[in-house]
Design an enzyme around this catalytic site. Structure first.
Site: not given
Length: 249
Positions: A114, A117-119, A214
């Site tokens: 997570v 992918v997110e940051s 996503h």
């Protein structure tokens, strides 16, 4: 937060299924062949080249699906896996990820996927929409999932800029979404598109291209990280056919 028994069993099932996919690779299944599977309550992994019923989940991609893009994010699974193996910023955060995973009941590999992918593991990342930190949490989510003591210690936006609090609050949120939606793919969809859209889609991934990409990318990373760790194995393996597919309990 204590996860419910059903949620814990669901998480265990995903882990066993991922171990089954790794075993399937050892048996030299062609990489381009789709593979579906699930693990029953006895710890038996059932594998088939097509989903024989609703319990079968995709474990290997079909030809042409080697790269999954999330709109607005120039990343793909292969490059991320290589980077995650060597990046010093990832290694430095591992103790905090392990603590957040232990407190929430999630796998550290899921948190790592997570965050990647997110940051991209940038603790100072703030999105145009105002999502903050490693797990890209909105202040409203911080208000909801931070404890009273955490909120009393600092403003929520300050908490979310701190890697320890961001990971702890984000893991708490993801575990709660998983519990309430009933599956990890729906939880990740709610994380990306909002829980309301997931509820309106029947607690499934809504038909939104960015959200589907996503969820797909996070799960691909999660599966691959679990396979690399080889930390979970199915107790036994069964190849299923139309006639031999087990009936739902």
């Amino acid at each position: 937060m204590t996860a419910s028994r059903s949620t814990s069993e669901s998480r265990a099932g995903w882990r066993w299924a991922l171990g089954a996919a790794l075993l399937m690779g050892a048996l030299a299944a062609p990489a381009q062949t789709p593979l579906y599977g699930f693990v029953d309550g006895r710890g038996v992994a059932h594998l088939a080249p097509q989903p024989l019923d609703t319990r079968f989940e995709p474990l290997l991609r079909e030809r042409g699906e080697s790269r999954v893009r999330v709109p607005g994010k120039s990343i793909d699974r292969g490059s991320l896996l290589t980077w995650l193996e060597f990046a010093p910023e990832v290694k430095s955060l591992m103790p905090l990820m392990r603590q957040a995973a232990a407190s929430s009941g999630l796998d550290v590999e899921l948190l790592k996927a997570v965050i990647a992918v997110e940051s991209g593991f940038r603790a100072d990342q703030v999105s145009p929409a105002g999502a903050i930190g490693l797990m890209q949490l909105m202040p409203a989510a911080g208000e909801r999932y931070a404890t009273r003591g955490e909120r009393a210690s600092a403003p929520v936006e300050t908490l979310l800029r701190d890697p320890r609090h961001n990971l702890t609050i984000g893991a708490r949120m993801l575990a709660d979404l998983w519990r309430r939606t009933g599956s990890i793919d729906a939880a990740l969809a709610a994380w990306n598109a909002g829980e309301g859209r997931v509820r309106r889609a029947g607690n499934r991934v809504p038909d939104i291209a960015e959200t589907r990409a996503h969820v797909h990318l996070v799960l691909e990373l999660y599966w691959s990280l679990l396979q690399n760790s080889q930390s979970q194995r199915a107790r036994s393996l069964r190849f299923a056919s139309e006639s031999s597919a087990p009936h739902p309990d």
